[in-house]
Enzyme design. Structure first.
Site: not given
Length: 347
Positions: A18, A60, A93-94
């Site tokens: 992101t 991610s 961030t996942d």
């Protein structure tokens, strides 16, 4: 490269996510390079001399364990060369809670800070948090506190001005800026007015024990580990397929995300016991917070019953981290006895 007179030398590896999104035909897609990311950070040149490299440009969910192993080798080479005072990794961030932990396991003897960060808002949204998170990550990597305590802190996740240990950090919300927390232990520090404050040190003993088993060469190809959650309506068919060897490609290990303190419905126990005879089976709690019980209950499917059937307790380790650790151990050709002994460190 962004230079800072008298500052630390920090290397940034950009993986995508992101924080690196650009507009696509129907929505945001990864596209920004490492150089573009640091160019958007006001005041970065006042903190450190930063060199950015685009390691990958992926969302991610597409980061693999193999890619993290490759990145760890690059970082280890950087540390051996002595060129950089710290490393910052930017990614989606996942999967930060998994990839940061994998890096932590693979870099236990590194004496320079390694910081992982990302963003919840992509650069095209109002008030994107990516630049601020990069600035905070570079501040932490450059700080005296992190420099002097790198071996004791291990890999850190810095996001929303909060510093988390890689071993305990979780993504606890799908969209908020404060999505990350460390429910089992709390954060280890914070960035306040540009200062790095370390409140506590994480429990490094089990991480260091794992690192000793991962010192040798690792298998390059994936070693599949199944992660199976349980519920009151679970028929057990998936576990039966694994037990019968009908799982495509044949899993080499199993992580069971069990109920409460480490409990399973009685109907699932025969399949689990059969799998545990041939594969390492690790059990975690689906609560995501707190350690498993060891000796409280004794009914069929309880923690004592499962232990007697060869199931390995992950203790306080979260399911995602347990699955990653188990695959690394299998890639290192650790024996079932070594795997059992290592996971005991987390109890």
């Amino acid at each position: 490269m962004y230079s800072s007179a008298g500052g630390k030398q920090i290397k940034v590896y950009a993986l995508g996510g992101t924080i690196a999104m650009v507009p696509g035909p129907q929505g945001a897609v990864p596209g920004l390079t490492g150089e573009a990311l640091i160019a958007a950070v006001d005041g970065l040149d006042q903190v450190a001399t930063v060199d950015a490299e685009t390691f990958s440009i992926v969302a991610s969910p597409n980061i693999t364990i193999g890619a993290v192993v490759d990145l760890s080798q690059r970082i280890r080479g950087d540390a051996a060369a002595g060129r950089w005072d710290g490393i910052v990794v930017t990614q989606g961030t996942d999967t930060i809670e998994e990839t940061s932990f994998l890096l932590d396991l693979l870099l236990t003897d590194l004496n320079i800070p390694v910081i992982v960060t990302g963003a919840m808002r992509n650069p095209r949204l109002a008030s994107p948090d990516g630049p601020g998170n990069i600035l905070a990550a570079v501040r932490v990597a450059s700080s005296i506190a992190a420099q002097q305590s790198a071996l004791h802190l291990g890999v850190l996740v810095v996001i929303n001005d909060t510093i988390h240990a890689a071993s305990t950090v979780l993504k606890a919300n799908s969209h908020r800026l404060d999505a990350f927390s460390s429910p089992a232990s709390g954060p280890v520090g914070a960035v306040i007015e540009g200062r790095t404050l370390i409140y506590s040190l994480p429990n490094r003993q089990p991480i260091l024990a794992a690192g000793r088993l991962l010192k040798g060469p690792l298998l390059e190809g994936p070693v599949p580990v199944a992660l199976v959650s349980t519920s009151v309506g679970d028929t057990g068919w998936l576990l039966e397929a694994v037990a019968d060897g009908r799982d495509e490609g044949h899993y080499r290990g199993l992580v069971l995300d069990a109920m409460g303190g480490g409990h399973l419905p009685e109907r699932l126990v025969p399949s689990v016991a059969f799998i545990a005879e041939r594969l390492p089976v690790v059990i975690t709690s689906r609560t995501g917070n707190g350690s498993l019980l060891l000796d409280t209950y004794a009914y069929a499917g309880s923690e004592t019953d499962l232990r007697d059937k060869g199931v390995i307790s992950a203790g306080w380790l979260h399911k995602f981290k347990a699955a990653g650790l188990l695959e690394l151990l299998l890639r290192a050709k650790a024996s079932k006895a070594e795997i059992r002994s290592l996971f005991t460190e987390f109890n």
